[in-house]
Scaffold this active site. Structure first.
Site, PDB file in Angstrom:
ATOM      1  CB  THR C  22      -0.908   0.038   1.237  1.00  0.00           C
ATOM      2  OG1 THR C  22      -0.078   0.053   2.419  1.00  0.00           O
ATOM      3  CG2 THR C  22      -1.821  -1.163   1.289  1.00  0.00           C
ATOM      4  CG  ASP C  23       0.120   4.596  -2.458  1.00  0.00           C
ATOM      5  OD1 ASP C  23      -0.959   4.840  -1.897  1.00  0.00           O
ATOM      6  OD2 ASP C  23       0.272   4.704  -3.686  1.00  0.00           O
ATOM      7  CB  ALA C  24       0.874   8.180   1.505  1.00  0.00           C
TER       8      ALA C  24
END
Lengths: 152, 152, 152, 152
Positions: C22-24
């Site tokens: 996942t990312d921000a």
């Protein structure tokens, strides 16, 4: 960690090394073991009936505050991996997991590791589960196999 | 994309291949070029005076909706890389970047790519910048070198 | 690709989104789908009886020369993913796979992709399997469901 | 490590957090610090005049055998990072680096780490540099600021 208790519970997951996890030495890059440990924690908690994704929805995050890894032998693309995860400490603000990573057919120990975590909120501030989320605290204690002591 | 206009603006960044970006073929893994393109976009927008991190704080995200990559020659650990980024389309709801990646000392073309983006909010829903964030819309048009047409 | 033939064969793998993917934005980073496609290829070839790791030991590598991705909907941490992989072209020097990625419980289409590959040797030079590795060529044709035409 | 000597030499690199290095907590994923440490080692060795890529071409690899990380404060997308790397032990078969990672404008300490490495050959077997590659051994000792003691 004075409020921690021995809480040996264990779980095992199996998976194969992805090509994207290897590096130019022809083996798994040392950084790529850390997401594996995360998978081990995820499945251990899920197996006890409380998916970590549910914790996150409630606003309870488990930040990693320490990692230790010892690499014993290399792993290669497509190797079958067996990861054993144990929750070894469970306290009011921190918890600790230990991991052993094996080649699943040769049983060779590839790496050992340990992670220490703190409960934090979405704002990054430390949480005291026992008082702020008593139902989660009680549930996690059951998961850890520790009788609830009533919190603080 | 009927609301897009040709908006050629360009930028160049230079960096070295990280060991962790290589794979067991001894070269950079093809997935590792995508974060490079992201660096190119980040620096292009920053160079125009509007850091993408500022957009995010306002609640304007640029989701990637398409990627195309053509790999021409491999890159190895520690190779000096030159990445040229151009904003080639800039519309009310989408924008498109093109990229060329070179070995910086030999000038050999290593890869070419293109990404298409949509403006979305924190909830994942599409944004129409021109009407919902007219000041950002105007500013991005200036960045793209296109005179503002008044929005909506 | 004049020497390619339609060779629709398919395979399905299932797995969960890792936190590290996942990312921000709170969803899977777009670059993280590419290693998934690689897992799809790996399992398709293994299911046909010829592990890619065996090809590599013989000195036959499958370099990625083109990637196209279209992202339809985001995936989140711990989402159950179903990846369908098809070998759609199989020629003397190149092969092409297509992929569809679904949320496995909602059946929502998350992304579609395509990869084009060339056979190369350890030195990075193109291989012509049919003449240089006729036994592998024949075996891969069987995998692709195409009767062997004798090579060259 | 009885054959090691205190060899404090230091280096500093600066870079920005990539979007692809963040996770769904909105901060840099803990595994993503490890490739940063690798960049620190790479630049420290290069600054002393012996690129690690040259070592690899001679067949001398530096395998990571232990990692310890302590995470003090989170880093976010686009944060300016300053990494200080020190070579703190340099022995016949092992070497140890220490790292401190700061937010470059606030000087806040974000993380501290340590890595232990062994010299190995392409076959994965341990090397004794002093006897097997005396010229590299002598050069690395100069890099570490330690007078050569004659090897073996």
């Amino acid at each position: 960690m004075s409020d921690a208790a021995a809480a040996p519970t264990g779980d095992v997951i199996r998976f194969r090394v992805r090509y994207a996890e290897t590096d130019a030495m022809g083996v798994v890059h040392h950084s790529r073991y850390l997401p594996w440990l995360e998978m081990g924690r995820t499945e251990l908690i899920r197996a006890r009936g409380y998916p970590y994704s549910e914790l996150e929805k409630r606003g309870v995050l488990m930040a990693v505050i320490e990692v230790q890894m010892r690499y014993r032998a290399p792993a290669a693309y497509d190797d079958p991996i067996r990861l054993e995860t144990r929750l070894v400490e469970f306290g009011r603000v921190k918890l600790r997991f230990q991991y052993r990573i094996y080649h699943d057919t040769t049983d060779r120990l590839l790496a050992e590791g340990e992670t220490l975590h703190a409960f934090i909120g979405r704002d990054g501030a430390p949480l005291r589960l026992a008082s702020q989320f008593p139902d989660i605290w009680q549930r996690l204690q059951e998961i850890a196999g520790i009788p609830s002591s009533g919190g603080t």
